[in-house]
Design a protein around this motif. Structure first.
Motif, mmCIF file in Angstrom:
data_model
loop_
_atom_site.group_PDB
_atom_site.id
_atom_site.type_symbol
_atom_site.label_atom_id
_atom_site.label_comp_id
_atom_site.label_asym_id
_atom_site.label_seq_id
_atom_site.Cartn_x
_atom_site.Cartn_y
_atom_site.Cartn_z
ATOM 1 N N VAL A 2 -8.168 -4.348 -17.180
ATOM 2 C CA VAL A 2 -7.565 -3.872 -15.942
ATOM 3 C C VAL A 2 -7.763 -4.911 -14.842
ATOM 4 N N GLU A 3 -6.875 -4.861 -13.846
ATOM 5 C CA GLU A 3 -6.938 -5.830 -12.748
ATOM 6 C C GLU A 3 -6.688 -5.125 -11.420
ATOM 7 N N LEU A 4 -7.572 -5.372 -10.462
ATOM 8 C CA LEU A 4 -7.419 -4.848 -9.115
ATOM 9 C C LEU A 4 -6.554 -5.816 -8.320
ATOM 10 N N GLN A 5 -5.510 -5.296 -7.677
ATOM 11 C CA GLN A 5 -4.617 -6.129 -6.881
ATOM 12 C C GLN A 5 -4.400 -5.504 -5.519
ATOM 13 N N LEU A 6 -4.245 -6.348 -4.514
ATOM 14 C CA LEU A 6 -3.860 -5.891 -3.187
ATOM 15 C C LEU A 6 -2.419 -5.392 -3.276
ATOM 16 N N LEU A 7 -2.147 -4.263 -2.633
ATOM 17 C CA LEU A 7 -0.822 -3.641 -2.713
ATOM 18 C C LEU A 7 0.273 -4.605 -2.269
ATOM 19 N N ARG A 8 1.354 -4.634 -3.047
ATOM 20 C CA ARG A 8 2.514 -5.483 -2.768
ATOM 21 C C ARG A 8 3.781 -4.636 -2.851
ATOM 22 N N PRO A 9 4.898 -5.172 -2.344
ATOM 23 C CA PRO A 9 6.164 -4.433 -2.432
ATOM 24 C C PRO A 9 6.551 -4.068 -3.856
ATOM 25 N N ASP A 10 6.295 -4.945 -4.818
ATOM 26 C CA ASP A 10 6.712 -4.692 -6.195
ATOM 27 C C ASP A 10 5.838 -3.667 -6.924
ATOM 28 N N HIS A 11 4.812 -3.143 -6.287
ATOM 29 C CA HIS A 11 4.001 -2.084 -6.884
ATOM 30 C C HIS A 11 4.597 -0.689 -6.659
ATOM 31 N N ALA A 12 5.643 -0.583 -5.852
ATOM 32 C CA ALA A 12 6.157 0.723 -5.428
ATOM 33 C C ALA A 12 6.496 1.647 -6.596
ATOM 34 N N ALA A 13 7.250 1.187 -7.558
ATOM 35 C CA ALA A 13 7.676 2.069 -8.657
ATOM 36 C C ALA A 13 6.479 2.555 -9.478
ATOM 37 N N ALA A 14 5.551 1.661 -9.790
ATOM 38 C CA ALA A 14 4.378 2.046 -10.576
ATOM 39 C C ALA A 14 3.477 2.990 -9.784
ATOM 40 N N LEU A 15 3.368 2.769 -8.486
ATOM 41 C CA LEU A 15 2.540 3.635 -7.654
ATOM 42 C C LEU A 15 3.150 5.035 -7.535
ATOM 43 N N LEU A 16 4.456 5.091 -7.375
ATOM 44 C CA LEU A 16 5.128 6.391 -7.321
ATOM 45 C C LEU A 16 4.956 7.144 -8.640
ATOM 46 N N ALA A 17 5.084 6.449 -9.752
ATOM 47 C CA ALA A 17 4.888 7.085 -11.064
ATOM 48 C C ALA A 17 3.461 7.617 -11.190
ATOM 49 N N PHE A 18 2.485 6.854 -10.742
ATOM 50 C CA PHE A 18 1.075 7.269 -10.753
ATOM 51 C C PHE A 18 0.878 8.545 -9.942
ATOM 52 N N GLU A 19 1.439 8.587 -8.737
ATOM 53 C CA GLU A 19 1.288 9.766 -7.874
ATOM 54 C C GLU A 19 1.975 10.991 -8.481
ATOM 55 N N ARG A 20 3.158 10.808 -9.043
ATOM 56 C CA ARG A 20 3.872 11.935 -9.663
ATOM 57 C C ARG A 20 3.142 12.453 -10.898
ATOM 58 N N GLU A 21 2.736 11.545 -11.778
ATOM 59 C CA GLU A 21 2.074 11.935 -13.025
ATOM 60 C C GLU A 21 0.756 12.667 -12.780
ATOM 61 N N ASN A 22 0.083 12.339 -11.705
ATOM 62 C CA ASN A 22 -1.254 12.877 -11.453
ATOM 63 C C ASN A 22 -1.289 13.903 -10.324
#
Length: 169
Positions: A2-22
């Motif tokens: 796993v890798e910790l990254q500072l939030l970027r514009p291209d993280h939006a879709a994966a972040l939305l999926a994470f919030e919806r799934e959980n």
């Protein structure tokens, strides 16, 4: 890995999926974000990036090799060397030490990269996992609070142990 990254514009879709799934999993221990959060997610993501650019918050995502978000670990309300820590871990990643490792990494970043000296946090009394993560990562209980309509605890952590070593003379 796993890798910790500072939030970027291209993280939006994966972040939305994470919030919806959980969403239901998170709602068991923290107040639900509500429908508006999901309806205006793209604008909210842009707003978060603007706050980060201004230096008032630092948002992080923990990604697996497939680019899926396993966790988010945020530092908000950065002011005078202090910030509030908040985090969410995916249900499928819970209980594996991922939250503890991610919080430790963000504590180190807070001190070494963002110049912070202290962090605050809070969690509900019934969120045993979160209380355990905070204790394992060096936070101490400072008092009681209410989070939405639920009793909780407040925490504090000095970041002195993450300061770079002094040069020998």
């Amino acid at each position: 890995m796993v890798e910790l990254q500072l939030l970027r514009p291209d993280h939006a879709a994966a972040l939305l999926a994470f919030e919806r799934e959980n969403r239901a999993y998170f709602a068991a221990s923290v107040p639900d974000r509500g429908e508006e959060y999901f309806a205006s997610f793209d604008q909210r993501h842009c707003d978060l990036l603007a706050e980060q650019e201004a230096g008032v918050c630092f948002f992080h995502v923990l990604l697996n090799p497939a680019g899926e978000v396993l966790a988010r670990v945020n530092l908000i309300d950065v002011t005078q060397g202090e910030a509030e820590l908040g985090y969410r871990i995916a249900e499928r990643a819970a209980g594996r030490g991922i939250a503890t490792a991610a919080v430790r990494e963000v504590c180190a970043l807070a001190a070494r990269s963002y110049g912070l000296a202290t962090l605050r946090a809070a969690t509900t009394l019934d969120n045993t996992a979160s209380r355990t993560v905070l204790t394992r990562t060096g936070f101490t209980i400072t008092g009681e609070t209410q989070l939405a309509d639920r009793p909780g605890l407040t925490y504090f952590r000095s970041l002195n142990d993450f300061s770079p070593p002094h040069a020998h003379r």
